[in-house]
Scaffold this motif. Structure first.
Motif, mmCIF file in Angstrom:
data_model
loop_
_atom_site.group_PDB
_atom_site.id
_atom_site.type_symbol
_atom_site.label_atom_id
_atom_site.label_comp_id
_atom_site.label_asym_id
_atom_site.label_seq_id
_atom_site.Cartn_x
_atom_site.Cartn_y
_atom_site.Cartn_z
ATOM 1 N N MET A 148 0.830 -1.196 0.000
ATOM 2 C CA MET A 148 0.000 0.000 0.000
ATOM 3 C C MET A 148 0.876 1.262 0.000
ATOM 4 N N SER A 149 2.033 1.180 0.662
ATOM 5 C CA SER A 149 2.885 2.365 0.753
ATOM 6 C C SER A 149 3.420 2.772 -0.620
ATOM 7 N N GLN A 150 3.774 1.791 -1.445
ATOM 8 C CA GLN A 150 4.258 2.147 -2.780
ATOM 9 C C GLN A 150 3.126 2.710 -3.634
ATOM 10 N N ALA A 151 1.918 2.225 -3.441
ATOM 11 C CA ALA A 151 0.763 2.777 -4.153
ATOM 12 C C ALA A 151 0.560 4.241 -3.778
ATOM 13 N N LEU A 152 0.785 4.556 -2.507
ATOM 14 C CA LEU A 152 0.652 5.939 -2.059
ATOM 15 C C LEU A 152 1.685 6.826 -2.748
ATOM 16 N N ILE A 153 2.929 6.379 -2.775
ATOM 17 C CA ILE A 153 3.983 7.168 -3.432
ATOM 18 C C ILE A 153 3.674 7.322 -4.920
ATOM 19 N N ASN A 154 3.232 6.259 -5.553
ATOM 20 C CA ASN A 154 2.882 6.329 -6.978
ATOM 21 C C ASN A 154 1.751 7.327 -7.227
ATOM 22 N N THR A 155 0.784 7.365 -6.321
ATOM 23 C CA THR A 155 -0.335 8.293 -6.473
ATOM 24 C C THR A 155 0.126 9.727 -6.260
ATOM 25 N N TYR A 156 1.010 9.953 -5.296
ATOM 26 C CA TYR A 156 1.601 11.284 -5.126
ATOM 27 C C TYR A 156 2.374 11.688 -6.383
ATOM 28 N N GLU A 157 3.104 10.742 -6.964
ATOM 29 C CA GLU A 157 3.842 11.017 -8.211
ATOM 30 C C GLU A 157 2.879 11.461 -9.312
ATOM 31 N N SER A 158 1.775 10.739 -9.450
ATOM 32 C CA SER A 158 0.770 11.081 -10.469
ATOM 33 C C SER A 158 0.163 12.449 -10.208
ATOM 34 N N ALA A 159 -0.129 12.728 -8.944
ATOM 35 C CA ALA A 159 -0.708 14.029 -8.581
ATOM 36 C C ALA A 159 0.279 15.151 -8.900
ATOM 37 N N ALA A 160 1.550 14.931 -8.598
ATOM 38 C CA ALA A 160 2.571 15.945 -8.880
ATOM 39 C C ALA A 160 2.709 16.188 -10.379
ATOM 40 N N LYS A 161 2.624 15.133 -11.166
ATOM 41 C CA LYS A 161 2.695 15.292 -12.628
ATOM 42 C C LYS A 161 1.498 16.079 -13.151
ATOM 43 N N LEU A 162 0.326 15.797 -12.603
ATOM 44 C CA LEU A 162 -0.859 16.548 -13.009
ATOM 45 C C LEU A 162 -0.734 18.022 -12.632
ATOM 46 N N MET A 163 -0.225 18.287 -11.434
ATOM 47 C CA MET A 163 -0.042 19.673 -11.010
ATOM 48 C C MET A 163 0.964 20.377 -11.910
ATOM 49 N N GLU A 164 2.013 19.679 -12.287
ATOM 50 C CA GLU A 164 3.006 20.256 -13.198
ATOM 51 C C GLU A 164 2.379 20.573 -14.557
ATOM 52 N N GLN A 165 1.535 19.671 -15.046
ATOM 53 C CA GLN A 165 0.826 19.927 -16.303
ATOM 54 C C GLN A 165 -0.110 21.121 -16.174
ATOM 55 N N MET A 166 -0.739 21.264 -15.009
ATOM 56 C CA MET A 166 -1.599 22.424 -14.760
ATOM 57 C C MET A 166 -0.770 23.706 -14.816
ATOM 58 N N LEU A 167 0.405 23.675 -14.240
ATOM 59 C CA LEU A 167 1.276 24.846 -14.252
ATOM 60 C C LEU A 167 1.696 25.202 -15.669
ATOM 61 N N VAL A 211 -5.280 9.565 -2.638
ATOM 62 C CA VAL A 211 -4.247 9.759 -1.612
ATOM 63 C C VAL A 211 -4.866 9.703 -0.226
ATOM 64 N N LYS A 212 -5.961 10.415 -0.032
ATOM 65 C CA LYS A 212 -6.623 10.431 1.276
ATOM 66 C C LYS A 212 -7.045 9.023 1.693
ATOM 67 N N THR A 213 -7.604 8.282 0.759
ATOM 68 C CA THR A 213 -8.047 6.914 1.057
ATOM 69 C C THR A 213 -6.865 6.021 1.412
ATOM 70 N N LEU A 214 -5.799 6.124 0.619
ATOM 71 C CA LEU A 214 -4.614 5.305 0.894
ATOM 72 C C LEU A 214 -3.987 5.661 2.244
ATOM 73 N N GLU A 215 -3.906 6.963 2.531
ATOM 74 C CA GLU A 215 -3.356 7.396 3.820
ATOM 75 C C GLU A 215 -4.191 6.829 4.970
ATOM 76 N N GLN A 216 -5.510 6.908 4.832
ATOM 77 C CA GLN A 216 -6.395 6.387 5.879
ATOM 78 C C GLN A 216 -6.242 4.875 6.019
ATOM 79 N N ASN A 217 -6.195 4.169 4.904
ATOM 80 C CA ASN A 217 -6.046 2.706 4.955
ATOM 81 C C ASN A 217 -4.720 2.306 5.589
ATOM 82 N N MET A 218 -3.675 3.078 5.293
ATOM 83 C CA MET A 218 -2.376 2.779 5.909
ATOM 84 C C MET A 218 -2.420 2.992 7.416
ATOM 85 N N ARG A 219 -3.088 4.064 7.852
ATOM 86 C CA ARG A 219 -3.221 4.297 9.296
ATOM 87 C C ARG A 219 -3.987 3.150 9.958
ATOM 88 N N LEU A 220 -5.074 2.735 9.327
ATOM 89 C CA LEU A 220 -5.883 1.650 9.888
ATOM 90 C C LEU A 220 -5.106 0.342 9.959
#
Length: 110
Positions: free
Chosen positions: A1-20, A45-54
């Motif tokens: 799950m932790s690698q999925a979280l990092i991958n999702t952050y990577e995707s979000a960062a790429k989208l933000m860069e495209q927005m810029l 990201v929020k779901t993955l973070e919550q699942n990791m905490r649980l």
């Protein structure tokens, strides 16, 4: 799950860069389109973070550092987009104000 979280952050960062990139080109419709995809990534990201905490799962120190770098990049890009957006918002506000002003002033000769 932790690698999925990092991958999702990577995707979000790429989208933000495209927005810029789109914001720099004054392509605000594209920014809005990308923003929708970005917001979906943030929900994941929020779901993955919550699942990791649980599950009491934590990131490795390398993953934590990568996550922090990605968050900082996202925030920096977001800040630059906002700076590019301010003049656009002022122009829109001025146009609305002018339209309201002209709607209230009766035409000459009436």
């Amino acid at each position: 799950m932790s690698q999925a979280l990092i991958n999702t952050y990577e995707s979000a960062a790429k989208l933000m860069e495209q927005m810029l990139i789109a914001a720099r080109k004054d392509a605000w419709e594209k920014v809005t389109e990308l923003e929708q995809s970005y917001m979906l990534k943030i929900e994941v990201v929020k779901t993955l973070e919550q699942n990791m905490r649980l599950a009491s799962e934590t990131l490795t120190s390398e993953q934590h550092e990568r996550k922090q770098a990605l968050v900082q990049k996202i925030l920096a890009d977001d800040g630059e987009i906002r700076n590019l957006l301010y003049p656009v918002m002022h122009r829109i506000t001025d146009m609305i104000f002018d339209a309201q002003l002209h709607a209230r002033i009766p035409p000459d000769g009436l």
